[in-house]
Design a protein around this motif. Structure first.
Motif, mmCIF file in Angstrom:
data_model
loop_
_atom_site.group_PDB
_atom_site.id
_atom_site.type_symbol
_atom_site.label_atom_id
_atom_site.label_comp_id
_atom_site.label_asym_id
_atom_site.label_seq_id
_atom_site.Cartn_x
_atom_site.Cartn_y
_atom_site.Cartn_z
ATOM 1 N N GLU A 129 0.822 -1.207 0.000
ATOM 2 C CA GLU A 129 0.000 0.000 0.000
ATOM 3 C C GLU A 129 0.857 1.259 0.000
ATOM 4 O O GLU A 129 0.454 2.305 -0.512
ATOM 5 N N ARG A 130 2.078 1.155 0.553
ATOM 6 C CA ARG A 130 2.952 2.332 0.625
ATOM 7 C C ARG A 130 3.346 2.831 -0.762
ATOM 8 O O ARG A 130 3.745 3.986 -0.914
ATOM 9 N N PHE B 29 -9.746 -3.334 -1.753
ATOM 10 C CA PHE B 29 -8.448 -3.993 -1.756
ATOM 11 C C PHE B 29 -8.082 -4.430 -0.341
ATOM 12 O O PHE B 29 -8.212 -3.636 0.608
ATOM 13 N N PRO B 30 -7.602 -5.664 -0.168
ATOM 14 C CA PRO B 30 -7.280 -6.148 1.183
ATOM 15 C C PRO B 30 -6.161 -5.358 1.861
ATOM 16 O O PRO B 30 -6.168 -5.207 3.088
ATOM 17 N N GLN B 31 -5.188 -4.832 1.081
ATOM 18 C CA GLN B 31 -4.071 -4.126 1.694
ATOM 19 C C GLN B 31 -4.507 -2.845 2.396
ATOM 20 O O GLN B 31 -3.785 -2.330 3.260
ATOM 21 N N THR B 32 -5.685 -2.342 2.065
ATOM 22 C CA THR B 32 -6.219 -1.164 2.753
ATOM 23 C C THR B 32 -6.441 -1.458 4.230
ATOM 24 O O THR B 32 -6.361 -0.556 5.074
ATOM 25 N N TYR B 33 -6.685 -2.730 4.556
ATOM 26 C CA TYR B 33 -7.044 -3.104 5.929
ATOM 27 C C TYR B 33 -5.887 -3.747 6.697
ATOM 28 O O TYR B 33 -6.094 -4.217 7.814
ATOM 29 N N PHE B 34 -4.693 -3.760 6.096
ATOM 30 C CA PHE B 34 -3.542 -4.314 6.822
ATOM 31 C C PHE B 34 -3.201 -3.430 8.016
ATOM 32 O O PHE B 34 -2.693 -3.913 9.026
ATOM 33 N N ASP B 35 -3.467 -2.138 7.892
ATOM 34 C CA ASP B 35 -3.236 -1.194 8.990
ATOM 35 C C ASP B 35 -4.461 -1.224 9.904
ATOM 36 O O ASP B 35 -5.211 -0.252 10.015
ATOM 37 N N PHE B 36 -4.649 -2.347 10.578
ATOM 38 C CA PHE B 36 -5.922 -2.641 11.237
ATOM 39 C C PHE B 36 -6.270 -1.696 12.380
ATOM 40 O O PHE B 36 -7.445 -1.421 12.637
ATOM 41 N N GLY B 37 -5.274 -1.177 13.097
ATOM 42 C CA GLY B 37 -5.559 -0.274 14.211
ATOM 43 C C GLY B 37 -6.259 0.989 13.744
ATOM 44 O O GLY B 37 -7.217 1.466 14.377
ATOM 45 N N ARG B 38 -5.798 1.522 12.611
ATOM 46 C CA ARG B 38 -6.402 2.743 12.082
ATOM 47 C C ARG B 38 -7.775 2.470 11.448
ATOM 48 O O ARG B 38 -8.563 3.395 11.279
ATOM 49 N N ILE B 39 -8.020 1.226 11.084
ATOM 50 C CA ILE B 39 -9.360 0.869 10.600
ATOM 51 C C ILE B 39 -10.350 0.908 11.753
ATOM 52 O O ILE B 39 -11.454 1.449 11.639
ATOM 53 N N ILE B 40 -9.955 0.344 12.884
ATOM 54 C CA ILE B 40 -10.841 0.303 14.052
ATOM 55 C C ILE B 40 -11.125 1.712 14.572
ATOM 56 O O ILE B 40 -12.261 2.037 14.937
ATOM 57 N N SER B 41 -10.104 2.558 14.604
ATOM 58 C CA SER B 41 -10.271 3.913 15.140
ATOM 59 C C SER B 41 -10.922 4.869 14.149
ATOM 60 O O SER B 41 -11.288 5.988 14.520
ATOM 61 N N GLY B 42 -11.067 4.450 12.886
ATOM 62 C CA GLY B 42 -11.644 5.317 11.870
ATOM 63 C C GLY B 42 -10.648 6.292 11.269
ATOM 64 O O GLY B 42 -11.014 7.108 10.412
ATOM 65 N N GLU B 43 -9.389 6.215 11.680
ATOM 66 C CA GLU B 43 -8.393 7.152 11.152
ATOM 67 C C GLU B 43 -8.123 6.915 9.666
ATOM 68 O O GLU B 43 -7.883 7.858 8.915
ATOM 69 N N LYS B 44 -8.178 5.639 9.236
ATOM 70 C CA LYS B 44 -7.931 5.345 7.821
ATOM 71 C C LYS B 44 -9.036 5.963 6.956
ATOM 72 O O LYS B 44 -8.761 6.525 5.888
#
Length: 410
Positions: free
Chosen positions: A330-331, A349-364
């Motif tokens: 993703e980088r 795309f699955p790589q969007t969710y590899f940064d799972f902490g920011r998915i949970i917090s809504g930061e992504k």
């Protein structure tokens, strides 16, 4: 037979020098952080009395200059008075010092929220503060809002507020910050590293394994399960050690402590084409439960990807490099203004969710301003990706069967 094979594979992973050295390296980093870095580290929530006193002296000097020049009245153009603004700021900072020294952290937080609002209002007009951000003033307001939400939840909680809680240095808060940051990638990389040689390491025992009464695909499944189990044992052990060490220094924390999150606006209207975000909080307990829901899927996904790559390349280092490149792919195209890849929404795309902490917090979602990026959709996309990998692995295991795999690797 299966149970014996599981025990054998687990022993192989535990005795692997590659894994042992890697664990020692991680353990060294963990000890250094917990014992050397964390105790002296200043966080954005830390409070420095000396710096605050110096700031008060500077404000006093500015105020005295205004008095000498007779410039304490309203500015005709803005309708505001800088003298009154500086006086308000000075009074809050002075009271913060007294509250901090008296360890009256409830009053301290109430004053800090006031000063945060003051800073946010003054910084919003300066678009050069966050030069690389598409909307720097909105970023500034968001940071202030998230901090105030967290502070307000502390004040409303039924637990004692300590300075360690304010600094977010308790054991639970440290784990949450780790999961929210880029360092959380270490969790997935552990799975990639440990499973990179789960097939290729048997090349020296190919004659024994070829004669075992276990199907090839079934053997791959057993090895994947053992790699999954081993990864969780190592991660759980490291997490437990970190929690014990940090708890001794800064306390364990409370599961009901707040974790600020960003969510899409519930209002249908927008502002000149831009929909503002809204903010809320969840407890640390809920954050950790959501983490437990997505991390095992990611770990198992990469273990199965490694199994597929091992069948094709039969070299652990090649597998490690390709899987790592895939994990950080993703980088290559990431940008806060990029919402599509090849004309397809990034949320697919699955790589969007590899940064799972920011998915949970809504930061992504906030960084990309893409409302289709949600935790629920992430689970669905990752499960579909896992299904695709499983089908590819099943086909590859038939093409690269046991005899062909070990014959080629001889």
């Amino acid at each position: 037979m299966k149970l014996a094979m599981i025990r054998h594979e687990l022993k192989m992973m535990m005795r692997s020098r590659k894994n042992i050295f890697f664990i020692i390296a991680i353990l060294s980093l963990l000890l250094s952080y917990c014992l050397l870095i964390l105790p002296t580290m200043e966080t954005p929530d830390s409070f420095d009395v000396e710096k605050t006193e110096e700031e008060i002296k500077n404000i006093d000097a500015l105020r005295q200059g205004m008095i000498d020049r007779g410039a304490t009245g309203f500015v005709e153009f803005t309708g505001q008075t800088q003298y009154a603004t500086d006086t308000y700021k000075r009074n809050i900072l002075s009271r913060m010092i007294y509250a901090f020294e008296d360890e009256d952290f409830n009053r301290f937080l109430d004053l800090r929220m006031k000063i945060n609002d003051h800073y946010a209002a003054s910084q919003t007009s300066d678009w050069m503060i966050i030069g690389d951000a598409p909307y720097p003033s909105i970023d500034t307001m968001r940071d202030s809002e998230l901090s105030n939400l967290r502070y307000n939840d502390y004040l409303e909680g039924d637990y004692p507020i300590t300075y360690e809680i304010i600094e977010q240095k308790t054991a639970l808060q440290t784990i949450v910050k780790f999961l929210l940051g880029t360092t959380a990638a270490l969790i997935i990389f552990c799975a990639i590293y440990f499973s990179s040689d789960m097939l290729s390491r048997d090349r020296t025992h190919r004659s024994i394994l070829q004669g075992m009464p276990i199907g090839w695909y079934q053997l791959i499944n057993i090895k994947s399960f053992v790699a999954f189990l081993y990864t969780f044992i190592v991660l759980a052990g490291l997490a437990l050690l970190a929690v014990v060490m940090i708890s001794i220094q800064n306390g364990f924390g409370f599961f009901q402590l707040a974790v600020p999150i960003t969510i899409p606006s519930t209002e249908p209207e927008d502002y000149f084409g831009y929909r503002f975000s809204e903010f809320d909080t969840i407890t640390i307990a809920k954050f950790l439960l959501l983490t437990v829901g997505i991390v095992p899927i990611l770990i198992y996904l990469f273990i199965r990807i490694n199994a597929l790559l091992s069948l094709i390349f039969r070299n652990s280092w090649v597998v490690l490099m390709i899987a790592t490149a895939l994990f950080f792919s993703e980088r290559i195209y990431y940008s806060r203004t990029t919402t599509e890849l090849f004309g397809i929404d990034l949320s697919n795309f699955p790589q969007t969710y590899f940064d799972f902490g920011r998915i949970i917090s809504g930061e992504k979602y906030y960084l990309l301003h893409l409302e289709s990026i949600t935790y629920e959709k992430g689970i669905i996309v990752l499960l579909i990706s896992l299904l695709i990998v499983e089908i590819a692995l099943l086909i590859a295991s038939r093409v690269f069967n046991k005899r062909r795999f070990y014959a080629k690797s001889a």
